[in-house]
Write an enzyme that holds these catalytic residues in place. Sequence first.
Site, PDB file in Angstrom:
ATOM      1  N   CYS A  82       0.845  -1.186   0.000  1.00  0.00           N
ATOM      2  CA  CYS A  82       0.000   0.000   0.000  1.00  0.00           C
ATOM      3  C   CYS A  82       0.886   1.242   0.000  1.00  0.00           C
ATOM      4  O   CYS A  82       1.813   1.345   0.815  1.00  0.00           O
ATOM      5  CB  CYS A  82      -0.902  -0.026   1.236  1.00  0.00           C
ATOM      6  SG  CYS A  82      -1.802   1.498   1.509  1.00  0.00           S
ATOM      7  N   GLU A  83       0.607   2.159  -0.872  1.00  0.00           N
ATOM      8  CA  GLU A  83       1.447   3.346  -0.962  1.00  0.00           C
ATOM      9  C   GLU A  83       1.270   4.299   0.222  1.00  0.00           C
ATOM     10  O   GLU A  83       2.083   5.192   0.414  1.00  0.00           O
ATOM     11  CB  GLU A  83       1.211   4.088  -2.272  1.00  0.00           C
ATOM     12  CG  GLU A  83      -0.131   4.751  -2.413  1.00  0.00           C
ATOM     13  CD  GLU A  83      -0.297   5.454  -3.747  1.00  0.00           C
ATOM     14  OE1 GLU A  83      -0.962   6.490  -3.771  1.00  0.00           O
ATOM     15  OE2 GLU A  83       0.231   4.956  -4.771  1.00  0.00           O
ATOM     16  N   HIS A  84       0.233   4.125   1.005  1.00  0.00           N
ATOM     17  CA  HIS A  84      -0.003   5.041   2.125  1.00  0.00           C
ATOM     18  C   HIS A  84       0.825   4.698   3.361  1.00  0.00           C
ATOM     19  O   HIS A  84       1.240   5.591   4.105  1.00  0.00           O
ATOM     20  CB  HIS A  84      -1.485   5.060   2.496  1.00  0.00           C
ATOM     21  CG  HIS A  84      -2.334   5.631   1.417  1.00  0.00           C
ATOM     22  ND1 HIS A  84      -3.644   5.264   1.231  1.00  0.00           N
ATOM     23  CD2 HIS A  84      -2.058   6.535   0.448  1.00  0.00           C
ATOM     24  CE1 HIS A  84      -4.139   5.923   0.195  1.00  0.00           C
ATOM     25  NE2 HIS A  84      -3.194   6.693  -0.291  1.00  0.00           N
ATOM     26  N   HIS A  85       1.043   3.398   3.621  1.00  0.00           N
ATOM     27  CA  HIS A  85       1.761   2.998   4.841  1.00  0.00           C
ATOM     28  C   HIS A  85       2.935   2.056   4.559  1.00  0.00           C
ATOM     29  O   HIS A  85       3.603   1.632   5.491  1.00  0.00           O
ATOM     30  CB  HIS A  85       0.797   2.311   5.817  1.00  0.00           C
ATOM     31  CG  HIS A  85      -0.326   3.189   6.252  1.00  0.00           C
ATOM     32  ND1 HIS A  85      -1.582   3.118   5.690  1.00  0.00           N
ATOM     33  CD2 HIS A  85      -0.367   4.183   7.165  1.00  0.00           C
ATOM     34  CE1 HIS A  85      -2.356   4.021   6.253  1.00  0.00           C
ATOM     35  NE2 HIS A  85      -1.656   4.683   7.152  1.00  0.00           N
ATOM     36  N   GLN A 123      -5.284  -0.591  -4.220  1.00  0.00           N
ATOM     37  CA  GLN A 123      -5.979  -1.723  -4.823  1.00  0.00           C
ATOM     38  C   GLN A 123      -6.861  -1.260  -5.973  1.00  0.00           C
ATOM     39  O   GLN A 123      -6.960  -1.925  -7.006  1.00  0.00           O
ATOM     40  CB  GLN A 123      -6.809  -2.465  -3.778  1.00  0.00           C
ATOM     41  CG  GLN A 123      -7.500  -3.693  -4.320  1.00  0.00           C
ATOM     42  CD  GLN A 123      -8.250  -4.451  -3.255  1.00  0.00           C
ATOM     43  OE1 GLN A 123      -7.875  -4.440  -2.083  1.00  0.00           O
ATOM     44  NE2 GLN A 123      -9.317  -5.121  -3.650  1.00  0.00           N
ATOM     45  N   HIS A 151      -5.869  -5.972   3.853  1.00  0.00           N
ATOM     46  CA  HIS A 151      -4.888  -4.889   3.971  1.00  0.00           C
ATOM     47  C   HIS A 151      -4.332  -4.851   5.386  1.00  0.00           C
ATOM     48  O   HIS A 151      -5.074  -4.626   6.342  1.00  0.00           O
ATOM     49  CB  HIS A 151      -5.549  -3.548   3.626  1.00  0.00           C
ATOM     50  CG  HIS A 151      -5.877  -3.416   2.172  1.00  0.00           C
ATOM     51  ND1 HIS A 151      -5.204  -2.542   1.346  1.00  0.00           N
ATOM     52  CD2 HIS A 151      -6.787  -4.054   1.394  1.00  0.00           C
ATOM     53  CE1 HIS A 151      -5.700  -2.647   0.122  1.00  0.00           C
ATOM     54  NE2 HIS A 151      -6.660  -3.553   0.126  1.00  0.00           N
ATOM     55  N   CYS A 153      -2.628  -2.624   6.708  1.00  0.00           N
ATOM     56  CA  CYS A 153      -2.763  -1.295   7.312  1.00  0.00           C
ATOM     57  C   CYS A 153      -4.090  -1.180   8.077  1.00  0.00           C
ATOM     58  O   CYS A 153      -4.204  -0.364   8.991  1.00  0.00           O
ATOM     59  CB  CYS A 153      -2.633  -0.193   6.268  1.00  0.00           C
ATOM     60  SG  CYS A 153      -3.836  -0.253   4.933  1.00  0.00           S
TER      61      CYS A 153
END
Length: 192
Positions: A82-85, A123, A151, A153
């Site tokens: 995941c690019e956020h975490h 995703q 996920h 995260c």
Amino acid sequence: MNQPDPTPCETIADHVREILRLSGEDPQREGLLKTPQRVQKAFQFLLQGYTQNPDDIVGDALFSEECNHMVVVKDIEVYSLCEHHLLPFYGKCHIGYIPRGKVYGVSKLARIVDCFARRLQLQERLTQQIASYVREKIDAQGVGVVMECHHLCMMMRGVQKQNSLMVTSAVLGSFRNSQATRNEFMELLKRG
């Protein structure tokens, strides 16, 4: 497509060493001595999609075939970050398409999934990228992609929901324009 820094190895390892230090750990501790290099190698593997071209992966594994029935490959394992975490998400990808004179070698669909998944992702974007590529490469009449992922995260931090499952879909061409085609695809996904 961004190309990785030509000398990321030491840079990644150095930054991991600093993250360990800033987290309150001793990077010189026996169990952590090789961790920066291991993390570097892991990231090089997990993000190798940035250096891959899906056209090279597919190569000449496109075959002329005059069929217009649905082709479905289910339960393709998918692992991404995941690019956020920078935490993993994982699950299954299902691809269906209706050819127009060309079909894929079956293993190439799994390799296409890996190519796009081995990048920092959402995703939703990953699902669309796979569908668009599958359709454009062979000018398919239609394509459907459904992805079901867990996920980390959401599971190990934040809301900590262990049984949550994110489902995304992308439907193009005849899969979008025909309710019957879309229904047939979804029914085939339900079968064991």
